[in-house]
Design a protein around this motif. Sequence first.
Motif, PDB file in Angstrom:
ATOM      1  N   SER A  14      10.662   7.302   7.239  1.00  0.00           N
ATOM      2  CA  SER A  14      11.461   8.206   8.088  1.00  0.00           C
ATOM      3  C   SER A  14      12.431   9.099   7.328  1.00  0.00           C
ATOM      4  O   SER A  14      13.201   9.820   7.941  1.00  0.00           O
ATOM      5  CB  SER A  14      12.238   7.353   9.091  1.00  0.00           C
ATOM      6  N   PHE A  15      12.401   9.035   5.984  1.00  0.00           N
ATOM      7  CA  PHE A  15      13.308   9.896   5.210  1.00  0.00           C
ATOM      8  C   PHE A  15      13.230  11.337   5.684  1.00  0.00           C
ATOM      9  O   PHE A  15      12.157  11.870   5.916  1.00  0.00           O
ATOM     10  CB  PHE A  15      12.945   9.867   3.717  1.00  0.00           C
ATOM     11  N   CYS A  42       0.808  -1.225   0.000  1.00  0.00           N
ATOM     12  CA  CYS A  42       0.000   0.000   0.000  1.00  0.00           C
ATOM     13  C   CYS A  42       0.841   1.274   0.000  1.00  0.00           C
ATOM     14  O   CYS A  42       0.301   2.372   0.097  1.00  0.00           O
ATOM     15  CB  CYS A  42      -0.967  -0.011   1.173  1.00  0.00           C
ATOM     16  N   LEU A  43       2.121   1.149  -0.086  1.00  0.00           N
ATOM     17  CA  LEU A  43       3.070   2.249  -0.288  1.00  0.00           C
ATOM     18  C   LEU A  43       3.167   3.254   0.866  1.00  0.00           C
ATOM     19  O   LEU A  43       2.183   3.862   1.268  1.00  0.00           O
ATOM     20  CB  LEU A  43       2.765   3.004  -1.582  1.00  0.00           C
ATOM     21  N   VAL A  44       4.360   3.419   1.322  1.00  0.00           N
ATOM     22  CA  VAL A  44       4.647   4.322   2.437  1.00  0.00           C
ATOM     23  C   VAL A  44       5.097   5.675   1.892  1.00  0.00           C
ATOM     24  O   VAL A  44       5.947   5.728   1.003  1.00  0.00           O
ATOM     25  CB  VAL A  44       5.795   3.741   3.286  1.00  0.00           C
ATOM     26  N   LEU A  45       4.545   6.734   2.418  1.00  0.00           N
ATOM     27  CA  LEU A  45       5.035   8.068   2.075  1.00  0.00           C
ATOM     28  C   LEU A  45       5.793   8.592   3.282  1.00  0.00           C
ATOM     29  O   LEU A  45       5.573   8.148   4.406  1.00  0.00           O
ATOM     30  CB  LEU A  45       3.863   8.970   1.711  1.00  0.00           C
ATOM     31  N   THR A  46       6.679   9.549   3.036  1.00  0.00           N
ATOM     32  CA  THR A  46       7.522   9.973   4.155  1.00  0.00           C
ATOM     33  C   THR A  46       6.751  10.897   5.092  1.00  0.00           C
ATOM     34  O   THR A  46       6.031  11.791   4.655  1.00  0.00           O
ATOM     35  CB  THR A  46       8.772  10.727   3.658  1.00  0.00           C
ATOM     36  N   ALA A  47       6.962  10.663   6.363  1.00  0.00           N
ATOM     37  CA  ALA A  47       6.260  11.456   7.371  1.00  0.00           C
ATOM     38  C   ALA A  47       6.731  12.904   7.354  1.00  0.00           C
ATOM     39  O   ALA A  47       6.003  13.803   7.731  1.00  0.00           O
ATOM     40  CB  ALA A  47       6.485  10.852   8.749  1.00  0.00           C
ATOM     41  N   SER A  48       7.967  13.114   6.874  1.00  0.00           N
ATOM     42  CA  SER A  48       8.473  14.487   6.869  1.00  0.00           C
ATOM     43  C   SER A  48       7.798  15.329   5.792  1.00  0.00           C
ATOM     44  O   SER A  48       7.608  16.521   5.953  1.00  0.00           O
ATOM     45  CB  SER A  48       9.986  14.473   6.669  1.00  0.00           C
TER      46      SER A  48
END
Lengths: 788, 227
Positions: free
Chosen positions: A510-511, A472-478
């Motif tokens: 976490s990038f 489902c693909l992770v996007l960066t929290a930043s």
Amino acid sequence: MNIKKIIGKEFIFFDGAMGTMLQQAGLPIGELPESFNISYPEVIYDIHKKYIDAGADVITTNTFGANEYKLKDLPYSVEQIISKAVSIARDAAGNKLVALDIGPIGQLMEPIGTLKFDEAYEIFKRQIKAGETAGADLILIETISDLYEAKAAILAAKENCSLPVFCTMTFQQNGRTLTGTDPTTMVHVLEGLGIDALGINCSLGPKEIKPIIEKILKISTVPVIVQPNAGLPKLKEGKTVFDLTPEVFSEEIKNMAQMGISIIGGCCGTNPDFIKKAKKYLEGLYPIKLNNKKLTTVCSSTKTIVIGNDIKIIGERINPTGKKKLKEALRNNNLDYILSEAIKQKEAGADILDVNIGLPEINEKEMMPKIIKEIQGIVDIPLQIDSTNTDTIEAAVRVFNGKPLINSVNGKTESMKSIFPIVKKYGACVIGLTLDENGIPKKAEERAAIAEKIINTASSYGIPKENILIDCLVLTASAQQEEVMETLKAIKLVKDRFDVKTTLGVSNVSFGLPQRKIINRTFLAMALSFGLDAPIIDPLLESNLETIHTFNVLANHDKDAQNFINIYRNDSKKEEPKKLEAKKNLKQIIIDGIKDEAAQKTKELLNSITPLEIVNNYLVPALDLVGNKYEKEEIFLPQLIRSAETVKASFEVIKEHLLKEGKSNISKGKILLATVKGDIHDIGKNIVKVLLENYGFDVLDLGKDVPIEEVVEQTKAHDIKLVGLSALMTTTVKNMEQTIKAIRENHIHCYIMVGGAVLNQEYADMIGADFYAKDARESVTIAQKVFQ
Amino acid sequence: MYIDKKEVLRYLGYHSKKIDTITNEIIDTCIEEIKEIANFNYVYRIFPIEKKDKKIFLEGTSLIFESKNLYAHLLNSKKCALLAVTLGNIVDQKIRYYSKINLSKSLIFDAVATTAIESICDEIEENIKIIAKKYGLHITNRYSPGYGDFPLSYQPKIIHLLDAQKKIGLTATPDFILIPRKSVTAIIGLEDKPSINKLSSCAKCSQNRTCIYKKDGDTCEYKKNNR
């Protein structure tokens, strides 16, 4: 008789042994029985006829070893033997069927042996084409021990003929084939390749086969064949004997028929009586329909990983993105570094390894299969083929020994159109990314919709949803903080709605943030509780493993917390990393041969002195000392090598340090090493390699059984000044000579040193080498001379 | 399976010199490990033999041995046992694995595996001895392709005759290397009176000049067994 129509609905009887009958007929042993198709056609006909009269529905041609490798010394071609064998069987069969028999080639495949996957494929292809042309009704690939060989044969059959394909493998009493495949793995891999029936033959009697067939019947979704020997073979007075009567044999067959097998035959020691009896025992009975539910599995050749029971870890470290050392290793063809990454991850607890080598300057399509072969030769867990290039994926999946996981397909029409045919053909699992032509949708609902599209389209290709893992693909929290939770919601949605398994590249979250470890760990825990089955993570990070082990307890996967307790019971003891004895200096550590200490000590020293000082003040004197001791026979080879490996550990720290500082290497020159074509002895070469590296040389190690052209090509490509060739056998020294000749003929200006047990100075001169290295130490002296 | 540590040290070139503690410990671990993982298999068969024109014919088969040294070895033999033994490819795989993470250990593991296969051969030889006794015969030592003038090209022929690929998973490459690596094929003569071994001296061996064992101050299995 249309076999595809009756298969699984009525019992189908094959014939029994051919070899046993040939011996009874008094034909000489030691000759290839396939030649009897030409020299004694009437004997072969007679055997077939007896089986037909006994009631066999299918008879098997006398072509077990009719491949170009085994026939190479006979005056007949593969085509001649096969067409004759099929025509004899055809004459005997009447309205019954003829199966083209295909046994193992008789050579073990790489990396165990020297036979290449593509060569095996071509050998089988020739047999299959000849068989179909001659009029066989089906292909029977049998008595296979090596799953890899089975794959080559099945692919050759599927790609070159339209006949039904059956495959049986042969197991030992320990429940595995000689190359270590278990029955579960066999089923998952062969089914994936689209086999029409699978099962077991030879090696064992029906009693010993029963527990193995039971495992197969629990999971197989295609009809199951059994062709046992007439009991377990016993050595009596130097002869092999089989001691089951047709009655006992048939009783056991009936037993297995009631468990679910539907295709029956006999192997070594059986004769027409066995088939006749077995048929009689099954009169009036019909096969039980197998109603096994499909599972989500990926396999190496010896291990099946079932996704969905407990959490499975996909190791992410073999991916050059952001990794200088790996990039460097890929550019320099340094496969050992990649292998060590694979081993480390496996030992840390990874269940599957992602393999991504995407670098613009690398020919991915060529390199990927090579790396896959290397890794699967050393590490026994399944691999995830990770590439954006369709051709690379297909090339890698083709040579993979097992059932791979493809990373990845997505909701774009183009992507599905190119990836799904590969998934289907090779029976792979695939990761489906929830993005399409419009990018990654913001909302969970929309991502679930793409997942649905992927699952439905896959189904239209005949790919079951069990072979799909949705990411489902992770996007960066930043950058996209508000969408982090959408990913998790989407996991739950797709699981609830479509009952599929899920994966996720966790660390992307976490990038751009400090202390990424903490974010990753927490996000991992959250994702797991939303139903993530197989996270893609760095298994070397303790925090990730701790989270997973803990989750397995809390989610009631790890019963009675047994695994958790095993791992963490003694944790208080390993709290503090081992302190080094302050007094011990690097030189002594090398002499003692303690690798870990050497690495640590080198790191310490780098704070106060330069890399060159470490080399000159510690490494070189230590090496000289150890070398002298070895020469005086105060220490022996194992110790010498241990010290050498210790120096190597120290060198690696130095190299990494230089890489970080952006400084160039302290290399004294690049040397190419190879064990010549046909030879697979590489211990000697490996010893030479580690010693040369110790003395500051860069080594381009081409491995063993290296084709002549590859030595020439690489010597040219890397502008090599010194080539080292090794051969251990009298039979392979000729390949060494030819390799040298090829280098000279290509006008490459380099020195060549040779070594190996059967060589001496005289021989080395004769085959045109510049130097003869009597041992590994000598090769260092030669290298120093050349690069002076 | 009995693994003699002294033999392991011999293969590693120690010649009864003392070893360091770490090496000693690794040898012990390797011995345990081999015992655990080795999946040894063997097959043998006894054939009556006929000798004509310095050739040896295995009755009932199409195999003919042409080798002066083997002929001498089987001089008094009426029958011979053909034998194939393998430790299986899991051992090969382990050696490969160690060569990537611990070269020194892979070296030791290799030597331990060689010791193991020889020791299994010894055990099978004992079985054959018992059978020979029943016929009132003695047995000769083992003789393998590669010894003296008996060429390696007999490997695939012996494998084929014993159906050793099917039975124990043993194969030979086109260059006659046995695979799995830790494997042995051998011939044992069954003779009515114990013969004196003509080949017990290295000087008479055709491999004398290039002998890989002599180079390391050692001898081949044949010579060792005839000491």
